[in-house]
Write a protein that holds these residues in place. Structure first.
Motif, PDB file in Angstrom:
ATOM      1  N   ASP A   1      -1.130   8.233   2.404  1.00  0.00           N
ATOM      2  CA  ASP A   1      -1.214   7.467   3.011  1.00  0.00           C
ATOM      3  C   ASP A   1      -1.735   5.459   2.293  1.00  0.00           C
ATOM      4  OD1 ASP A   1      -0.271   6.704   5.740  1.00  0.00           O
ATOM      5  OD2 ASP A   1      -2.567   6.602   6.367  1.00  0.00           O
TER       6      ASP A   1
ATOM      7  N   LEU B   1      -1.553   1.887   1.710  1.00  0.00           N
ATOM      8  CA  LEU B   1      -0.814   1.125   1.937  1.00  0.00           C
ATOM      9  C   LEU B   1      -0.816   0.256   0.859  1.00  0.00           C
ATOM     10  CD1 LEU B   1       1.130  -1.092   4.237  1.00  0.00           C
ATOM     11  CD2 LEU B   1      -1.905  -1.187   4.742  1.00  0.00           C
TER      12      LEU B   1
ATOM     13  N   TYR C   1       0.810  -4.281   0.009  1.00  0.00           N
ATOM     14  CA  TYR C   1       1.690  -4.594   0.453  1.00  0.00           C
ATOM     15  C   TYR C   1       3.138  -5.238  -0.885  1.00  0.00           C
ATOM     16  CZ  TYR C   1       2.942  -8.589   3.455  1.00  0.00           C
ATOM     17  OH  TYR C   1       3.812  -9.407   4.153  1.00  0.00           O
TER      18      TYR C   1
ATOM     19  N   GLU D   1       8.869  -9.331   8.440  1.00  0.00           N
ATOM     20  CA  GLU D   1       7.466  -7.800   7.646  1.00  0.00           C
ATOM     21  C   GLU D   1       8.682  -6.527   8.410  1.00  0.00           C
ATOM     22  OE1 GLU D   1       3.459  -9.031   7.214  1.00  0.00           O
ATOM     23  OE2 GLU D   1       3.730  -7.855   8.897  1.00  0.00           O
ATOM     24  N   ILE D   2       8.736  -6.106   7.522  1.00  0.00           N
ATOM     25  CA  ILE D   2       9.169  -4.295   7.686  1.00  0.00           C
ATOM     26  C   ILE D   2       7.633  -3.573   7.245  1.00  0.00           C
ATOM     27  CG2 ILE D   2      12.066  -4.904   7.794  1.00  0.00           C
ATOM     28  CD1 ILE D   2      11.543  -3.402   5.033  1.00  0.00           C
ATOM     29  N   GLU D   3       7.712  -2.334   7.490  1.00  0.00           N
ATOM     30  CA  GLU D   3       7.135  -1.231   7.381  1.00  0.00           C
ATOM     31  C   GLU D   3       7.567   0.125   6.491  1.00  0.00           C
ATOM     32  OE1 GLU D   3       2.322  -1.315   7.651  1.00  0.00           O
ATOM     33  OE2 GLU D   3       2.797   1.051   8.010  1.00  0.00           O
TER      34      GLU D   3
ATOM     35  N   ARG E   1       8.106   4.147   3.831  1.00  0.00           N
ATOM     36  CA  ARG E   1       7.382   4.698   3.893  1.00  0.00           C
ATOM     37  C   ARG E   1       8.060   5.721   3.065  1.00  0.00           C
ATOM     38  NH1 ARG E   1       2.121   6.690   6.455  1.00  0.00           N
ATOM     39  NH2 ARG E   1       1.795   5.976   8.178  1.00  0.00           N
TER      40      ARG E   1
ATOM     41  N   ARG F   1       2.302   3.880   2.133  1.00  0.00           N
ATOM     42  CA  ARG F   1       2.894   2.762   2.934  1.00  0.00           C
ATOM     43  C   ARG F   1       3.334   1.304   2.507  1.00  0.00           C
ATOM     44  NH1 ARG F   1      -0.387   1.120   7.951  1.00  0.00           N
ATOM     45  NH2 ARG F   1      -2.417   2.004   6.332  1.00  0.00           N
ATOM     46  N   LEU F   2       4.363   1.345   2.855  1.00  0.00           N
ATOM     47  CA  LEU F   2       4.406  -0.073   1.670  1.00  0.00           C
ATOM     48  C   LEU F   2       5.126  -0.961   2.556  1.00  0.00           C
ATOM     49  CD1 LEU F   2       6.022   1.991  -0.101  1.00  0.00           C
ATOM     50  CD2 LEU F   2       6.448  -0.298  -1.224  1.00  0.00           C
ATOM     51  N   ARG F   3       3.999  -1.758   3.106  1.00  0.00           N
ATOM     52  CA  ARG F   3       4.435  -3.426   4.562  1.00  0.00           C
ATOM     53  C   ARG F   3       5.500  -4.283   2.766  1.00  0.00           C
ATOM     54  NH1 ARG F   3      -0.401  -4.463   7.735  1.00  0.00           N
ATOM     55  NH2 ARG F   3       0.221  -2.623   8.106  1.00  0.00           N
ATOM     56  N   ILE F   4       6.442  -5.108   3.286  1.00  0.00           N
ATOM     57  CA  ILE F   4       7.042  -6.218   3.035  1.00  0.00           C
ATOM     58  C   ILE F   4       7.817  -7.167   3.582  1.00  0.00           C
ATOM     59  CG2 ILE F   4       9.404  -5.749   1.123  1.00  0.00           C
ATOM     60  CD1 ILE F   4       9.507  -2.919   1.700  1.00  0.00           C
ATOM     61  N   GLY F   5       6.832  -8.028   2.509  1.00  0.00           N
ATOM     62  CA  GLY F   5       7.299  -9.235   3.874  1.00  0.00           C
ATOM     63  C   GLY F   5       8.379 -10.200   2.788  1.00  0.00           C
TER      64      GLY F   5
END
Length: 113
Positions: free
Chosen positions: A66, A68, A70, A95-97, A99, A105-109
């Motif tokens: 789990d 995270l 960015y 952004e998108i998130e 898995r 989790r990858l938060r991509i922005g």
């Protein structure tokens, strides 16, 4: 990246490095190298996208589940389309998130300013 360059490289725990590499390739990463101490031992791989690097490790003690991370990109819409994700607008970025197959989790922005 040159041998003397400084960088921070997150390590993500994966259960199947080959499957994880295929998933990260959809994000535009490519396999840089893979290491195993012996055949059949856990894999430790590096994937890269431009100047960004991630280590993906099958070793159980290297990272927790789990996690995270960015990832700032030039075009989050293209990645959202690839994964069927809805882009959310925040004051600082679109952004998108996602898995990965192991729950990381990858938060991509893409910055809006």
């Amino acid at each position: 990246m040159s041998a003397g360059a400084e960088a921070v490289i997150p390590i993500l725990r994966v259960t199947d490095a080959a499957a994880a590499v295929r998933w990260y390739e959809r994000l535009g990463f490519t396999l840089e190298w893979e290491h195993r101490f012996e055949p059949g031992f856990p894999a430790f791989v590096e994937v890269g996208r431009g100047s960004v690097r991630l280590f993906l490790s099958e070793h159980t003690g290297d990272a927790g589940p789990d996690t995270l991370v960015y990832l700032r990109v030039r075009d989050v819409d293209a990645i959202a389309a690839e994964f069927g994700a809805k882009v959310e607008e925040a004051p600082w970025a679109c952004e998108i998130e996602l898995r990965d197959p192991d729950g990381n989790r990858l938060r991509i922005g893409t910055p809006t300013t």
